[in-house]
Design a protein around this motif. Sequence first.
Motif, PDB file in Angstrom:
ATOM      1  N   PHE A   1       0.800  -1.228   0.000  1.00  0.00           N
ATOM      2  CA  PHE A   1       0.000   0.000   0.000  1.00  0.00           C
ATOM      3  C   PHE A   1       0.831   1.275   0.000  1.00  0.00           C
ATOM      4  CE2 PHE A   1      -2.876  -3.127   2.048  1.00  0.00           C
ATOM      5  CZ  PHE A   1      -3.850  -3.128   1.064  1.00  0.00           C
ATOM      6  N   ARG A   2       2.118   1.174  -0.267  1.00  0.00           N
ATOM      7  CA  ARG A   2       2.989   2.352  -0.224  1.00  0.00           C
ATOM      8  C   ARG A   2       2.571   3.425  -1.232  1.00  0.00           C
ATOM      9  NH1 ARG A   2       9.244   2.909  -1.891  1.00  0.00           N
ATOM     10  NH2 ARG A   2       9.508   5.018  -1.111  1.00  0.00           N
ATOM     11  N   ASN A   3       2.415   3.041  -2.482  1.00  0.00           N
ATOM     12  CA  ASN A   3       2.071   4.031  -3.517  1.00  0.00           C
ATOM     13  C   ASN A   3       0.700   4.671  -3.300  1.00  0.00           C
ATOM     14  OD1 ASN A   3       4.516   3.841  -4.823  1.00  0.00           O
ATOM     15  ND2 ASN A   3       3.837   2.207  -6.181  1.00  0.00           N
ATOM     16  N   PRO A   4      -0.356   3.888  -3.016  1.00  0.00           N
ATOM     17  CA  PRO A   4      -1.648   4.552  -2.776  1.00  0.00           C
ATOM     18  C   PRO A   4      -1.624   5.479  -1.555  1.00  0.00           C
ATOM     19  CG  PRO A   4      -1.976   2.202  -3.150  1.00  0.00           C
ATOM     20  CD  PRO A   4      -0.503   2.434  -3.060  1.00  0.00           C
ATOM     21  N   LEU A   5      -0.892   5.107  -0.518  1.00  0.00           N
ATOM     22  CA  LEU A   5      -0.843   5.940   0.678  1.00  0.00           C
ATOM     23  C   LEU A   5      -0.046   7.223   0.456  1.00  0.00           C
ATOM     24  CD1 LEU A   5      -0.482   3.377   3.598  1.00  0.00           C
ATOM     25  CD2 LEU A   5      -2.440   4.816   3.034  1.00  0.00           C
ATOM     26  N   GLN A   6       0.880   7.213  -0.481  1.00  0.00           N
ATOM     27  CA  GLN A   6       1.637   8.431  -0.765  1.00  0.00           C
ATOM     28  C   GLN A   6       0.762   9.497  -1.417  1.00  0.00           C
ATOM     29  OE1 GLN A   6       5.033   7.047  -3.024  1.00  0.00           O
ATOM     30  NE2 GLN A   6       6.323   7.038  -1.199  1.00  0.00           N
ATOM     31  N   ALA A   7      -0.339   9.078  -2.023  1.00  0.00           N
ATOM     32  CA  ALA A   7      -1.253  10.040  -2.651  1.00  0.00           C
ATOM     33  C   ALA A   7      -2.162  10.726  -1.623  1.00  0.00           C
ATOM     34  CB  ALA A   7      -2.109   9.330  -3.699  1.00  0.00           C
ATOM     35  N   VAL A   8      -2.238  10.171  -0.409  1.00  0.00           N
ATOM     36  CA  VAL A   8      -3.092  10.747   0.641  1.00  0.00           C
ATOM     37  C   VAL A   8      -2.321  11.873   1.326  1.00  0.00           C
ATOM     38  CG1 VAL A   8      -4.313  10.262   2.802  1.00  0.00           C
ATOM     39  CG2 VAL A   8      -4.222   8.526   1.002  1.00  0.00           C
ATOM     40  N   PRO A   9      -2.936  13.054   1.488  1.00  0.00           N
ATOM     41  CA  PRO A   9      -2.252  14.148   2.178  1.00  0.00           C
ATOM     42  C   PRO A   9      -1.864  13.739   3.606  1.00  0.00           C
ATOM     43  CG  PRO A   9      -4.232  14.951   1.105  1.00  0.00           C
ATOM     44  CD  PRO A   9      -4.248  13.457   0.988  1.00  0.00           C
ATOM     45  N   GLU A  10      -0.713  14.246   4.046  1.00  0.00           N
ATOM     46  CA  GLU A  10      -0.171  13.856   5.350  1.00  0.00           C
ATOM     47  C   GLU A  10      -1.112  14.207   6.496  1.00  0.00           C
ATOM     48  OE1 GLU A  10       3.792  14.619   8.096  1.00  0.00           O
ATOM     49  OE2 GLU A  10       3.695  15.457   6.077  1.00  0.00           O
ATOM     50  N   ASN A  11      -1.723  15.383   6.464  1.00  0.00           N
ATOM     51  CA  ASN A  11      -2.625  15.784   7.545  1.00  0.00           C
ATOM     52  C   ASN A  11      -3.863  14.894   7.601  1.00  0.00           C
ATOM     53  OD1 ASN A  11      -0.955  17.790   8.454  1.00  0.00           O
ATOM     54  ND2 ASN A  11      -1.981  19.402   7.309  1.00  0.00           N
ATOM     55  N   THR A  12      -4.356  14.463   6.465  1.00  0.00           N
ATOM     56  CA  THR A  12      -5.498  13.554   6.432  1.00  0.00           C
ATOM     57  C   THR A  12      -5.130  12.222   7.063  1.00  0.00           C
ATOM     58  OG1 THR A  12      -6.304  14.596   4.418  1.00  0.00           O
ATOM     59  CG2 THR A  12      -7.177  12.418   4.925  1.00  0.00           C
ATOM     60  N   LEU A  13      -3.942  11.731   6.738  1.00  0.00           N
ATOM     61  CA  LEU A  13      -3.477  10.479   7.314  1.00  0.00           C
ATOM     62  C   LEU A  13      -3.335  10.594   8.832  1.00  0.00           C
ATOM     63  CD1 LEU A  13      -2.848   7.852   5.897  1.00  0.00           C
ATOM     64  CD2 LEU A  13      -0.455   8.494   5.850  1.00  0.00           C
ATOM     65  N   LYS A  14      -2.789  11.706   9.298  1.00  0.00           N
ATOM     66  CA  LYS A  14      -2.648  11.930  10.742  1.00  0.00           C
ATOM     67  C   LYS A  14      -4.017  12.012  11.410  1.00  0.00           C
ATOM     68  CE  LYS A  14       1.687  14.484  10.491  1.00  0.00           C
ATOM     69  NZ  LYS A  14       2.314  15.803  10.687  1.00  0.00           N
ATOM     70  N   PHE A  15      -4.975  12.642  10.752  1.00  0.00           N
ATOM     71  CA  PHE A  15      -6.327  12.778  11.284  1.00  0.00           C
ATOM     72  C   PHE A  15      -6.966  11.397  11.464  1.00  0.00           C
ATOM     73  CE2 PHE A  15     -10.901  13.498  10.749  1.00  0.00           C
ATOM     74  CZ  PHE A  15     -11.113  14.504  11.666  1.00  0.00           C
ATOM     75  N   VAL A  16      -6.866  10.557  10.448  1.00  0.00           N
ATOM     76  CA  VAL A  16      -7.461   9.221  10.500  1.00  0.00           C
ATOM     77  C   VAL A  16      -6.770   8.365  11.560  1.00  0.00           C
ATOM     78  CG1 VAL A  16      -7.791   7.076   9.184  1.00  0.00           C
ATOM     79  CG2 VAL A  16      -8.290   9.282   8.129  1.00  0.00           C
ATOM     80  N   VAL A  17      -5.457   8.442  11.629  1.00  0.00           N
ATOM     81  CA  VAL A  17      -4.726   7.676  12.647  1.00  0.00           C
ATOM     82  C   VAL A  17      -5.112   8.152  14.047  1.00  0.00           C
ATOM     83  CG1 VAL A  17      -2.425   7.233  13.602  1.00  0.00           C
ATOM     84  CG2 VAL A  17      -2.815   7.045  11.146  1.00  0.00           C
ATOM     85  N   GLY A  18      -5.300   9.453  14.225  1.00  0.00           N
ATOM     86  CA  GLY A  18      -5.727   9.978  15.516  1.00  0.00           C
ATOM     87  C   GLY A  18      -7.094   9.465  15.923  1.00  0.00           C
ATOM     88  N   VAL A  19      -8.017   9.411  14.966  1.00  0.00           N
ATOM     89  CA  VAL A  19      -9.358   8.877  15.248  1.00  0.00           C
ATOM     90  C   VAL A  19      -9.257   7.401  15.641  1.00  0.00           C
ATOM     91  CG1 VAL A  19     -11.573   8.258  14.180  1.00  0.00           C
ATOM     92  CG2 VAL A  19     -10.622  10.535  13.836  1.00  0.00           C
ATOM     93  N   MET A  20      -8.453   6.655  14.906  1.00  0.00           N
ATOM     94  CA  MET A  20      -8.305   5.228  15.207  1.00  0.00           C
ATOM     95  C   MET A  20      -7.674   5.001  16.572  1.00  0.00           C
ATOM     96  SD  MET A  20      -7.145   3.831  11.447  1.00  0.00           S
ATOM     97  CE  MET A  20      -6.452   2.362  12.126  1.00  0.00           C
TER      98      MET A  20
END
Length: 93
Positions: A13-32
């Motif tokens: 999942f490296r390539n698909p995750l690189q397309a996700v903005p960093e702040n969005t990824l941090k937001f989702v990880v924080g919710v989880m």
Amino acid sequence: MALLLVVAAGVIFRNPLQAVPENTLKFVVGVMLSAFGTFWSGEGLGIPWWSQDVSILLISAFYLVASLVFVAMIRPRRAPLRLPDASSVSREG
């Protein structure tokens, strides 16, 4: 085995995750993390969760909706667009 599974998922999942903005990824990880922390804290306190582990999804949904509402509340508002007055527009001719 879990380490190999996580490494394999990272490679896949490296390539698909690189397309996700960093702040969005941090937001989702924080919710989880918040949802899992709430669930495990409840488990430690002996709280009987409805539908056992499935309740993590409900807790996650609650935290996601609540945080999106709070973000919308604190997001700065844009100033309304003002059109120039007819008297301030110069006419040529």
